[in-house]
Design an enzyme around this catalytic site. Sequence first.
Site, PDB file in Angstrom:
ATOM      1  N   ASN A 127       0.797  -1.220   0.000  1.00  0.00           N
ATOM      2  CA  ASN A 127       0.000   0.000   0.000  1.00  0.00           C
ATOM      3  C   ASN A 127       0.825   1.263   0.000  1.00  0.00           C
ATOM      4  O   ASN A 127       0.447   2.282  -0.560  1.00  0.00           O
ATOM      5  CB  ASN A 127      -0.832   0.048   1.296  1.00  0.00           C
ATOM      6  CG  ASN A 127      -2.193  -0.587   1.115  1.00  0.00           C
ATOM      7  OD1 ASN A 127      -2.561  -0.940  -0.003  1.00  0.00           O
ATOM      8  ND2 ASN A 127      -2.924  -0.732   2.195  1.00  0.00           N
ATOM      9  N   THR A 177      23.309 -13.062 -26.543  1.00  0.00           N
ATOM     10  CA  THR A 177      21.888 -13.098 -26.861  1.00  0.00           C
ATOM     11  C   THR A 177      21.733 -13.065 -28.372  1.00  0.00           C
ATOM     12  O   THR A 177      22.400 -12.284 -29.048  1.00  0.00           O
ATOM     13  CB  THR A 177      21.183 -11.886 -26.237  1.00  0.00           C
ATOM     14  OG1 THR A 177      21.531 -11.836 -24.858  1.00  0.00           O
ATOM     15  CG2 THR A 177      19.686 -12.002 -26.386  1.00  0.00           C
ATOM     16  N   LYS A 179      20.575 -12.152 -31.848  1.00  0.00           N
ATOM     17  CA  LYS A 179      20.047 -10.928 -32.453  1.00  0.00           C
ATOM     18  C   LYS A 179      19.846 -11.160 -33.945  1.00  0.00           C
ATOM     19  O   LYS A 179      20.624 -11.900 -34.537  1.00  0.00           O
ATOM     20  CB  LYS A 179      21.017  -9.760 -32.231  1.00  0.00           C
ATOM     21  CG  LYS A 179      21.388  -9.488 -30.779  1.00  0.00           C
ATOM     22  CD  LYS A 179      20.299  -8.783 -30.037  1.00  0.00           C
ATOM     23  CE  LYS A 179      20.673  -8.676 -28.541  1.00  0.00           C
ATOM     24  NZ  LYS A 179      19.707  -7.990 -27.733  1.00  0.00           N
ATOM     25  N   LYS A 181      16.462  -9.816 -32.093  1.00  0.00           N
ATOM     26  CA  LYS A 181      15.741 -10.613 -31.104  1.00  0.00           C
ATOM     27  C   LYS A 181      14.365 -11.035 -31.585  1.00  0.00           C
ATOM     28  O   LYS A 181      13.790 -11.977 -31.054  1.00  0.00           O
ATOM     29  CB  LYS A 181      15.694  -9.925 -29.754  1.00  0.00           C
ATOM     30  CG  LYS A 181      15.137  -8.536 -29.691  1.00  0.00           C
ATOM     31  CD  LYS A 181      15.360  -8.048 -28.254  1.00  0.00           C
ATOM     32  CE  LYS A 181      14.749  -6.697 -27.978  1.00  0.00           C
ATOM     33  NZ  LYS A 181      15.011  -6.310 -26.589  1.00  0.00           N
ATOM     34  N   LYS A 205      21.523 -17.218 -25.712  1.00  0.00           N
ATOM     35  CA  LYS A 205      20.363 -16.819 -24.922  1.00  0.00           C
ATOM     36  C   LYS A 205      19.229 -16.313 -25.796  1.00  0.00           C
ATOM     37  O   LYS A 205      19.452 -15.570 -26.748  1.00  0.00           O
ATOM     38  CB  LYS A 205      20.794 -15.699 -23.966  1.00  0.00           C
ATOM     39  CG  LYS A 205      19.676 -15.116 -23.143  1.00  0.00           C
ATOM     40  CD  LYS A 205      20.189 -13.998 -22.243  1.00  0.00           C
ATOM     41  CE  LYS A 205      19.046 -13.384 -21.464  1.00  0.00           C
ATOM     42  NZ  LYS A 205      18.020 -12.788 -22.326  1.00  0.00           N
ATOM     43  N   ASP A 207      16.074 -13.806 -26.080  1.00  0.00           N
ATOM     44  CA  ASP A 207      15.837 -12.513 -25.439  1.00  0.00           C
ATOM     45  C   ASP A 207      14.514 -12.540 -24.677  1.00  0.00           C
ATOM     46  O   ASP A 207      13.749 -13.506 -24.756  1.00  0.00           O
ATOM     47  CB  ASP A 207      15.918 -11.365 -26.456  1.00  0.00           C
ATOM     48  CG  ASP A 207      16.757 -10.220 -25.890  1.00  0.00           C
ATOM     49  OD1 ASP A 207      16.738 -10.037 -24.652  1.00  0.00           O
ATOM     50  OD2 ASP A 207      17.436  -9.524 -26.663  1.00  0.00           O
ATOM     51  N   GLU A 208      14.261 -11.450 -23.951  1.00  0.00           N
ATOM     52  CA  GLU A 208      13.135 -11.470 -23.006  1.00  0.00           C
ATOM     53  C   GLU A 208      11.789 -11.619 -23.706  1.00  0.00           C
ATOM     54  O   GLU A 208      10.857 -12.201 -23.155  1.00  0.00           O
ATOM     55  CB  GLU A 208      13.153 -10.220 -22.119  1.00  0.00           C
ATOM     56  CG  GLU A 208      12.711  -8.904 -22.773  1.00  0.00           C
ATOM     57  CD  GLU A 208      13.746  -8.296 -23.694  1.00  0.00           C
ATOM     58  OE1 GLU A 208      14.868  -8.840 -23.774  1.00  0.00           O
ATOM     59  OE2 GLU A 208      13.435  -7.279 -24.355  1.00  0.00           O
ATOM     60  N   HIS A 297      15.882 -13.303 -16.494  1.00  0.00           N
ATOM     61  CA  HIS A 297      16.082 -12.036 -17.205  1.00  0.00           C
ATOM     62  C   HIS A 297      15.211 -10.994 -16.506  1.00  0.00           C
ATOM     63  O   HIS A 297      14.009 -11.167 -16.402  1.00  0.00           O
ATOM     64  CB  HIS A 297      15.669 -12.207 -18.674  1.00  0.00           C
ATOM     65  CG  HIS A 297      15.949 -11.000 -19.507  1.00  0.00           C
ATOM     66  ND1 HIS A 297      16.815 -11.010 -20.584  1.00  0.00           N
ATOM     67  CD2 HIS A 297      15.480  -9.729 -19.420  1.00  0.00           C
ATOM     68  CE1 HIS A 297      16.860  -9.799 -21.115  1.00  0.00           C
ATOM     69  NE2 HIS A 297      16.067  -9.005 -20.430  1.00  0.00           N
ATOM     70  N   ARG A 298      15.817  -9.906 -16.037  1.00  0.00           N
ATOM     71  CA  ARG A 298      15.071  -8.966 -15.181  1.00  0.00           C
ATOM     72  C   ARG A 298      14.232  -7.979 -15.993  1.00  0.00           C
ATOM     73  O   ARG A 298      14.243  -6.778 -15.724  1.00  0.00           O
ATOM     74  CB  ARG A 298      16.027  -8.233 -14.240  1.00  0.00           C
ATOM     75  CG  ARG A 298      17.141  -7.482 -14.944  1.00  0.00           C
ATOM     76  CD  ARG A 298      17.977  -6.710 -13.925  1.00  0.00           C
ATOM     77  NE  ARG A 298      19.092  -6.034 -14.585  1.00  0.00           N
ATOM     78  CZ  ARG A 298      19.860  -5.133 -14.015  1.00  0.00           C
ATOM     79  NH1 ARG A 298      19.656  -4.775 -12.772  1.00  0.00           N
ATOM     80  NH2 ARG A 298      20.857  -4.569 -14.668  1.00  0.00           N
ATOM     81  N   HIS A 330      20.494 -11.178 -14.199  1.00  0.00           N
ATOM     82  CA  HIS A 330      21.079  -9.987 -14.822  1.00  0.00           C
ATOM     83  C   HIS A 330      21.234  -8.913 -13.754  1.00  0.00           C
ATOM     84  O   HIS A 330      20.259  -8.545 -13.109  1.00  0.00           O
ATOM     85  CB  HIS A 330      20.178  -9.484 -15.952  1.00  0.00           C
ATOM     86  CG  HIS A 330      20.187 -10.383 -17.143  1.00  0.00           C
ATOM     87  ND1 HIS A 330      20.536  -9.940 -18.386  1.00  0.00           N
ATOM     88  CD2 HIS A 330      19.948 -11.701 -17.262  1.00  0.00           C
ATOM     89  CE1 HIS A 330      20.479 -10.958 -19.233  1.00  0.00           C
ATOM     90  NE2 HIS A 330      20.124 -12.042 -18.573  1.00  0.00           N
ATOM     91  N   LYS A 337      25.795  -0.517 -21.960  1.00  0.00           N
ATOM     92  CA  LYS A 337      24.857   0.496 -22.438  1.00  0.00           C
ATOM     93  C   LYS A 337      23.731   0.796 -21.451  1.00  0.00           C
ATOM     94  O   LYS A 337      22.994   1.751 -21.612  1.00  0.00           O
ATOM     95  CB  LYS A 337      24.248   0.043 -23.778  1.00  0.00           C
ATOM     96  CG  LYS A 337      23.299  -1.158 -23.651  1.00  0.00           C
ATOM     97  CD  LYS A 337      22.668  -1.567 -24.977  1.00  0.00           C
ATOM     98  CE  LYS A 337      21.785  -2.806 -24.781  1.00  0.00           C
ATOM     99  NZ  LYS A 337      21.189  -3.291 -26.012  1.00  0.00           N
ATOM    100  N   SER A 382      25.181  -8.070 -19.037  1.00  0.00           N
ATOM    101  CA  SER A 382      24.714  -8.131 -20.413  1.00  0.00           C
ATOM    102  C   SER A 382      24.216  -6.768 -20.852  1.00  0.00           C
ATOM    103  O   SER A 382      23.515  -6.085 -20.113  1.00  0.00           O
ATOM    104  CB  SER A 382      23.576  -9.157 -20.508  1.00  0.00           C
ATOM    105  OG  SER A 382      23.093  -9.239 -21.823  1.00  0.00           O
TER     106      SER A 382
END
Lengths: 487, 139
Positions: A127, A177, A179, A181, A205, A207-208, A297-298, A330, A337, A382
């Site tokens: 809350n 990862t 690409k 993706k 990997k 990707d998300e 993966h966050r 992660h 980046k 990553s």
Amino acid sequence: MGAVENIQITDAKRRYSAGVLKYAQMGYWDGDYEPKETDLLALFRITPQEGVDPVEAAAAVAGESSTATWTVVWTDRLTACDMYRAKAYRVEPVPNQSGQYFCYVAYDLSLFEEGSIANLTASIIGNVFSFKPLKAARLEDMRLPVAYVKTFRGPPTGIIVERERLDKYGRPLLGATVKPKLGLSGRNYGRVVYEALKGGLDFTKDDENINSQPFMHWRDRFLYCMEGVYRASAASGEVKGHYLNITAGTMEEMYRRAELARELGSVVMMVDLIIGWTAIQSISNWARENDMILHMHRAGHGTYTRQKSHGVSFRVVAKWLRLAGVDHLHAGTAVGKLEGDPMTVQGYYNICRDAKTEIDLPRGIFFEQDWGALRKVMPVASGGIHAAQMHQLLDLFGDDVVLQFGGGTIGHPMGIQAGAEANRVALETMVLARNEGRDIRNEGLEILRTAAKSCQPLRAALDTWGKVSFNYTSTDTSDFVPTASVA
Amino acid sequence: MRVTQGTFSFLPELTDEQIKRQIEYCLDKGWAVAIEYTDDPHPRNTFWEMYGAPMFDLRDAAGIIQELAACRKTFPQYYVRVTAFDSTHGVESITLAFIVNRPANEPGFRLVRQEEPGRTVRYTIESYAVAAKPEGARY
């Protein structure tokens, strides 16, 4: 901060008369409280509205995250309410941030259900973050008593067992990862997996957001990826893995995907943070029963972790995830980046890997945390990192980390295998040099250039990316040291 | 092919001097060094033969190098690795493992595919050398 209205009313008749009292008067502030070893402790950064006394604001945080409502209720007297009330016990101004205060709150162990992050978060962040008298609130850190930690199973595999299963020791693991993706067909996607693993990476990997879209259904992805994994394993004599993302719309569908990952002989699978705490704990149980490394993966965390004034710090999310039971997490790159100042990021890494985490204000750690022999989480770096940063990455994070070079592998001018080889050679070179006692932080680039003389892919990587850096000031930084950037 | 297990397999073969420096690093950390050998380099072959027990009490890199030389002399065409073991609570595992000897010819591995319904494949990795000859006669 000791004004009369901040003192708990002890006269029962006055305390429980119908009407509205201040939270401090109701007993949610106790400046003399000594936290018990079994208390859960939380540190909030709060920004009270104009004219709201910080102590009363802190008491309101304690109240709204435990038993209180806005008015006095007589039904409190049917309970051992003094014990159930969380107690704000310390309030202090945040250094160099006017209007912000650190407030410390203690919660009795009996407020919480054992082994449930859903229950913990429903209390602590349920809350209070929408509470009107506060302009903003952020959960900065938590101390979880060992008695509570031991009600969780923690990582299904952990760093040590993961290394033993993979037969990989003494160096960071390497990943990439795939690409782009989105958009690759299963066949083309598996090609990238094969090339990257054969070239020398340990993991590739998903990707998300790769799930089961029209361009590639999940079964196709799993089948082609595992073909790539096993082909590369046979070509190198090494155990290899691809984080098969099993994230789906329902638990039933996630279990179905996990089953196929297991049948195909995958050593690892992944889920996204956005599946939610209950789903994470369930899939962690499945991973434990099926000897599967669980990669987290966050995805989405930046919506509540990035801004300093409001939300939940990632260090707290990392603590919850270690309890909930993930093997990979992660945790930032510092040099890549994505958001993250180096010391703050090191703080996250320590939470993942320590047996006992000590107070470390420059790294944002406010409480000592005993992990009670819970297994350790392998942090993952990553996002925008490349071979020319190898010395910085090894120096910042040590051996127990997965370094993931997505663009830094697949975008290599000589191809994916060459990109992978460049990263592996750079890594092994740097570990060798560090172990020999070289000063890699300062001599790192020179060490890489020397190794590149006998490794053309590494030379090409250094030529392409050697000067790329993401040197921006971070948003989420420690309040206790001057903010430094990497370069 | 080249079996790339171990910490340093992507680098040129380490010289004895380089190996010695890695061993010194391990000893400085308090780790126990061991030597292991095999002629079955399957990625899931965890248990290579132990060339003696881990050298918990030998804290001298030169002594370990001598052991290694003896192992190589006995098994010149085997895979030999140096491992380091950290007995600290919470680790109690290997912390470094690198290949220091390998056969002149590495025939590699065959990928066996057992095809099953629904395009599912059950994969087996099989060493050509192990399939061809019995233990001790492979390389």
